[in-house]
Scaffold this active site. Structure first.
Site, PDB file in Angstrom:
ATOM      1  N   ARG A 144      40.929  39.580  43.049  1.00  9.29           N
ATOM      2  CA  ARG A 144      41.370  38.174  43.125  1.00  9.29           C
ATOM      3  C   ARG A 144      42.656  37.952  42.346  1.00  9.29           C
ATOM      4  O   ARG A 144      43.043  36.816  42.092  1.00  9.29           O
ATOM      5  CB  ARG A 144      40.280  37.261  42.581  1.00  9.29           C
ATOM      6  CG  ARG A 144      39.851  37.621  41.165  1.00  9.29           C
ATOM      7  CD  ARG A 144      38.752  36.733  40.702  1.00  9.29           C
ATOM      8  NE  ARG A 144      38.166  37.239  39.477  1.00  9.29           N
ATOM      9  CZ  ARG A 144      37.233  36.613  38.788  1.00  9.29           C
ATOM     10  NH1 ARG A 144      36.793  35.456  39.206  1.00  9.29           N
ATOM     11  NH2 ARG A 144      36.735  37.124  37.693  1.00  9.29           N
ATOM     12  N   LYS A 165      45.674  35.003  38.975  1.00 10.25           N
ATOM     13  CA  LYS A 165      44.253  35.326  39.058  1.00 10.25           C
ATOM     14  C   LYS A 165      43.527  34.168  39.730  1.00 10.25           C
ATOM     15  O   LYS A 165      43.604  33.028  39.280  1.00 10.25           O
ATOM     16  CB  LYS A 165      43.672  35.561  37.659  1.00 10.25           C
ATOM     17  CG  LYS A 165      42.208  35.975  37.683  1.00 10.25           C
ATOM     18  CD  LYS A 165      41.720  36.310  36.286  1.00 10.25           C
ATOM     19  CE  LYS A 165      40.254  36.745  36.290  1.00 10.25           C
ATOM     20  NZ  LYS A 165      39.793  37.104  34.919  1.00 10.25           N
ATOM     21  N   GLY A 178      37.615  36.175  46.249  1.00 10.02           N
ATOM     22  CA  GLY A 178      38.985  36.185  45.762  1.00 10.02           C
ATOM     23  C   GLY A 178      39.359  34.986  44.921  1.00 10.02           C
ATOM     24  O   GLY A 178      40.527  34.827  44.553  1.00 10.02           O
ATOM     25  N   ASP A 339      37.699  49.987  33.933  1.00 14.70           N
ATOM     26  CA  ASP A 339      38.659  49.164  34.656  1.00 14.70           C
ATOM     27  C   ASP A 339      39.089  47.952  33.850  1.00 14.70           C
ATOM     28  O   ASP A 339      39.948  47.190  34.298  1.00 14.70           O
ATOM     29  CB  ASP A 339      38.097  48.723  36.017  1.00 14.70           C
ATOM     30  CG  ASP A 339      36.788  47.959  35.884  1.00 14.70           C
ATOM     31  OD1 ASP A 339      35.799  48.562  35.435  1.00 14.70           O
ATOM     32  OD2 ASP A 339      36.750  46.765  36.228  1.00 14.70           O
TER      33      ASP A 339
END
Length: 631
Positions: A144, A165, A178, A339
């Site tokens: 997103r 974002k 998203g 991540d």
């Protein structure tokens, strides 16, 4: 470009820097997309731009580090707030937030690419994977977040990647929409800037925009929002994870080279081999030599270090320093998957984060983290666990030593005969980097805590006698971590000359309801704090002497590093309620003003009573709050 640990001047005060530019005139570039491989399905901006927006949704992407993808348009956006410090640090002029260009850009309604000439910078989303809660999660990516362009501050020459974002679906959205909800967007907007103001390496937040017509389903239907944010790099350990999982040797090498040459200031900026074993008290560990030619291999078998080993060490060192700041200021990220771990050592991807209230090392703000994997106590070891995964990804390059540029290795891979030597070297180097990580962390943590306690000189007994003693005391008596240091900064050493004075001062550190903690009475708690205060008094006087004027100076120095305000969970929760349900807007700027100037005694919010309430005792029912990852 220059990659430094802090992303900008705290509070946006850049001495000697000229006035900013308009958004139109701000230099823009696309270094990332110009140097790394694109999604083969949409290899050019035109290919993506000409595709129906709905076609740019979730799918597997291989052989690429990004996909060209434009933000989804936002109808009737409302700019809720900006960070003046972030505006300054990225190089924008004061008042630029009032222009239609700025409002359109931060809402995802303007991109800097011309379809008629195919000139400019086309937006993109990064491709990466990651280990989540210790398990391989496969392809993840910017689900997103969409990067608009890179901008270079013309005064500082620092390049940032500007990203939205909550800007819509990308190929990496998986089963999500998203979008980002207002609740989590407010939290990220404030904490990004608060961390930077505390001098903690962090990504930054430029603005917060409400998407009033975007209704986002999480645990309930919530309003959507977009955070415009920036960082010197959004690359993370998970970027390498995915390439390794897919056996993509070519792109691992290409990405590592990109990181050294375009994220860091170049190969020669990386640290030279340590001449002795890593130690938190060694000057060569803390400030190693640099300026090593890229082709040079240093050291002896089996631990020879080539340029990729030096890159790995620098990434580990940066993360060691950042986690030392987290521990020193009791910031708990809540989700430290690979991540979410930056290759530049930045705090990033803020989900269920929190600052500690009461000092509780086992605290996690993530109510889904039942095993306490990402608790405050575990953060240093978890970051190293993540760095081990990076070591595995870079293992071939590290282990190749002097043969890293040989044609056989580059194009043919590792031969069976060479494999044992390569593995031994990689394991040796990774083990040494682990010791270096621990030493750098300990040295930085000790330096920060020494400043927080008001000490000038180094004393070998400080850690065990003073620091650990204070932390054990805070935990047993359920004292507020950051309040303890700010209140200690206001203590006059002259008030600690006798037992009665120390016991009287001890009461300043209690919560409003008095002494707490299992089995503690007020008298017992006062005695314990008084005993520690005597040790602190003696140690402080070693550095500052007995002079009253010097003691006043000590108090001033302590207040420069011990914040009066931090964006605690209960304050952010109140802010969210007042904005989302009460329709307030001014309160966003009030909290941001305090977050940008955390060491002040008072602010210019126009509501002194509210300032003191937010800086005061945390309401008992709001301590150690938790939240979910859903955002």
């Amino acid at each position: 470009m220059t990659a430094s640990l802090s992303n900008g001047a705290a509070n946006g005060s850049n001495d000697g820097i000229t006035a900013g530019l308009s958004l139109h005139d701000l230099p823009k570039s696309s270094t990332f997309t110009s140097n790394l491989p694109p999604d083969p399905e949409y290899p050019t901006p035109s290919a993506s731009h000409n595709a129906p927006r709905q076609n740019l949704g979730p799918r597997m992407v291989k052989g690429a580090l990004y996909t060209y993808v434009r933000p989804e348009e936002t109808s009737d956006p409302e700019l809720l707030g900006i960070s003046p410090a972030a505006m300054c640090d990225i190089g924008l002029q004061a008042g630029e937030q009032d222009t239609s260009d700025f409002k359109a850009m931060v809402a995802g309604n303007k991109i800097y690419w011309d379809p008629s000439t195919e000139e400019g910078v086309y937006p993109w989303a990064q491709c990466y994977g990651g280990y989540q809660f210790g398990s391989w999660a496969g392809q993840l990516g910017d689900g997103r977040a969409i990067s608009l362009f890179e901008s270079t501050n013309p005064s500082t020459k620092t390049r940032y990647e500007v990203q939205l974002k909550g800007a819509g679906k990308t190929p990496y959205s998986r089963f999500a929409d998203g979008k980002a909800v207002l609740r989590s967007s407010i939290r990220e907007f404030i904490v990004s800037e608060a961390l930077n103001a505390l001098r903690i390496p962090s990504t930054r937040a430029l603005s917060l925009t409400l998407a009033p017509n975007s209704k986002v389903r999480r645990e309930r239907i919530e309003p959507g929002a977009i955070v415009a944010r920036f960082a010197q790099s959004w690359l993370r350990i998970g970027t390498f994870d995915l390439l390794r999982a897919r056996g993509d040797r070519k792109n691992i090498r290409k990405l590592a080279t990109y990181v050294a040459e375009h994220v860091y200031p170049g190969w020669t900026s990386l640290p030279s081999i340590l001449p002795e074993p890593a130690s938190a008290t060694s000057s060569t560990t803390i400030n190693p030599d640099r300026d090593v030619p890229p082709e040079k291999v240093e050291g002896e078998s089996p631990g020879e270090e080539n340029r990729f080993a030096r890159l790995y060490r620098e990434i580990a060192r940066r993360n060691a320093i950042t986690v030392a700041y987290w521990q020193a200021y009791a910031f708990t990220n809540g989700v430290l998957n690979t991540d979410n771990t930056s290759l530049l050592g930045l705090s990033l991807d803020f989900g269920p984060f929190a600052f500690l209230d009461n000092y509780d090392p086992s605290y996690t703000p993530n109510h889904d983290d039942h095993a306490l994997r990402y608790s405050y106590r575990n953060q240093p070891s978890i970051i190293w666990w993540n760095l081990l995964r990076l070591g595995e990804s870079l293992g071939e390059l590290i282990g190749a030593g002097s043969r890293v540029d040989e044609e056989q290795f580059v194009n043919g891979g590792v031969t069976k005969a060479f494999a044992p030597e390569l593995i031994k070297r990689a394991e040796t180097i990774i083990e040494k980097v682990g010791e270096e990580y621990k030493a750098v962390f300990l040295a930085e943590y000790t330096r920060l805590m020494r400043k927080r306690f008001g000490l000038i000189t180094e004393n070998a007994t400080d850690f065990d006698e003073l620091f650990s003693g204070a932390l054990d005391m805070m935990e047993a008596l359920e004292l507020d971590f950051n309040h303890f240091f700010r209140r200690l900064a206001s203590v006059k050493v002259g008030d600690l000359q006798d037992e009665e004075g120390r016991k009287w001062v001890a009461g300043r550190f209690f919560h409003a309801e008095g002494a707490t903690g299992l089995g503690n009475t007020e008298e017992k708690a006062r005695k314990r704090i008084a005993k520690w205060l005597e040790k602190w008094r003696m140690r402080t006087q070693e550095d500052w002497g007995n002079d009253d004027e010097r003691d006043v100076q000590r108090q001033k120095e302590m207040k420069k590093v011990n914040p009066k305000f931090i964006p605690r969970s209960w304050v952010l929760d109140e802010l969210i309620q007042r904005v989302e349900h009460g329709g307030e807007r001014q309160v966003i700027g009030q909290v941001m003003e305090m977050a940008l100037n955390p060491f002040e005694d008072e602010w210019k919010t126009g509501d002194r009573k509210q300032e003191e309430r937010w800086c005061g005792d945390v309401p008992r029912g709001n301590r150690q709050m938790m939240c979910s990852c859903s955002s």
